[in-house]
Write a protein that holds these residues in place. Sequence first.
Motif, short mmCIF file in Angstrom:
data_model
loop_
_atom_site.label_atom_id
_atom_site.label_comp_id
_atom_site.label_asym_id
_atom_site.label_seq_id
_atom_site.Cartn_x
_atom_site.Cartn_y
_atom_site.Cartn_z
N LEU A 1 0.81 -1.21 0.00
CA LEU A 1 0.00 0.00 0.00
C LEU A 1 0.85 1.27 0.00
O LEU A 1 0.31 2.37 0.12
CB LEU A 1 -0.94 0.00 1.21
CG LEU A 1 -1.96 -1.14 1.28
CD1 LEU A 1 -2.87 -0.99 2.48
CD2 LEU A 1 -2.78 -1.23 0.01
N SER A 2 2.17 1.08 -0.11
CA SER A 2 3.10 2.22 -0.16
C SER A 2 2.96 3.12 1.07
O SER A 2 2.87 4.34 0.97
CB SER A 2 2.88 3.04 -1.44
OG SER A 2 3.06 2.25 -2.59
N LEU A 3 2.94 2.49 2.24
CA LEU A 3 2.81 3.22 3.50
C LEU A 3 4.15 3.21 4.23
O LEU A 3 4.84 2.20 4.27
CB LEU A 3 1.73 2.58 4.39
CG LEU A 3 0.32 2.52 3.77
CD1 LEU A 3 -0.61 1.73 4.66
CD2 LEU A 3 -0.21 3.92 3.55
N GLY A 4 4.50 4.35 4.84
CA GLY A 4 5.81 4.46 5.43
C GLY A 4 5.89 4.19 6.91
O GLY A 4 6.97 3.97 7.46
N SER A 5 4.73 4.18 7.60
CA SER A 5 4.77 4.02 9.05
C SER A 5 3.56 3.26 9.55
O SER A 5 2.55 3.10 8.83
CB SER A 5 4.82 5.39 9.73
OG SER A 5 3.58 6.08 9.53
N ALA A 6 3.65 2.81 10.81
CA ALA A 6 2.54 2.10 11.44
C ALA A 6 1.33 3.03 11.60
O ALA A 6 0.18 2.59 11.49
CB ALA A 6 2.97 1.55 12.79
N THR A 7 1.59 4.30 11.84
CA THR A 7 0.50 5.27 11.98
C THR A 7 -0.30 5.40 10.70
O THR A 7 -1.54 5.42 10.71
CB THR A 7 1.06 6.65 12.38
OG1 THR A 7 1.80 6.53 13.59
CG2 THR A 7 -0.07 7.66 12.56
N GLU A 8 0.40 5.47 9.58
CA GLU A 8 -0.27 5.53 8.29
C GLU A 8 -1.08 4.26 8.04
O GLU A 8 -2.19 4.32 7.49
CB GLU A 8 0.75 5.72 7.17
CG GLU A 8 1.38 7.09 7.10
CD GLU A 8 2.36 7.20 5.94
OE1 GLU A 8 2.11 8.03 5.04
OE2 GLU A 8 3.34 6.44 5.91
N LEU A 9 -0.55 3.15 8.45
CA LEU A 9 -1.23 1.86 8.25
C LEU A 9 -2.55 1.85 9.02
O LEU A 9 -3.59 1.46 8.48
CB LEU A 9 -0.32 0.72 8.71
CG LEU A 9 -0.92 -0.69 8.64
CD1 LEU A 9 -1.27 -1.05 7.20
CD2 LEU A 9 0.08 -1.71 9.19
N VAL A 10 -2.53 2.27 10.29
CA VAL A 10 -3.74 2.27 11.10
C VAL A 10 -4.76 3.25 10.54
O VAL A 10 -5.95 2.96 10.45
CB VAL A 10 -3.41 2.63 12.56
CG1 VAL A 10 -4.71 2.82 13.37
CG2 VAL A 10 -2.55 1.57 13.20
#
Length: 225
Positions: A215-224
Amino acid sequence: MASPAPWPKSAPSREKSPELKPHKVLVVDDHSIVRRGLVTLINEQHDLQVIAEAANESEAIFAFRQERPDILVMDWSLKQRDSGPLLIALLREEPTLPVLVVSVHDELTHADIVIELGARGYIMKSEGAEKLIAAVRCVLSGAVYLSPMMRDRAVHRFAGGPAAAEADNAAALSDRELEVFELIGQGLGTRQITERLRLSTSTVETHRSHIKEKLSLGSATELVR
């Protein structure tokens, strides 16, 4: 996730017209209160009639074969597992069967999958009674029912717009990654997910890593988020 309250009643019940034979509806939901709300709401409509209801896959298949409904209104989660196998099995027997999926799960995660499997509509249980009945009639007419947001996403994807890349990335997630992704979105941590899915910690962390990458996400925060 707690089950939502059943839909409120709409208009007072009207007698079915003998000249206009109502469409036969099969309702499938494993929560009895929600199922009863659906049945009551649908039976209040002059052009719809619930001819059978089911709480699980085996009951649904039996009722379908016995009653041959005009439309299936089904929950996407039966006993904490998705209803994909049931949907596939019923459409294998009757490819033209109109199916409307109702669900508590976010449509951004599940609607595309449901439509790809052959259902004709997806609506969240948080929607009101009028929208639900409109969705049933839309699907019965042969059209596909999606929320305005999901229709816009489909148009952008078809036109190669900004949503296309996002949709392609989400489609790349495996079934297990989608399960992990949904639980992360519900606020569950790694330990809770390992217990829920009976996986090792390392396996869950691997899935998290793959999801962020796809999903081209850089951090756990973005994932949540």
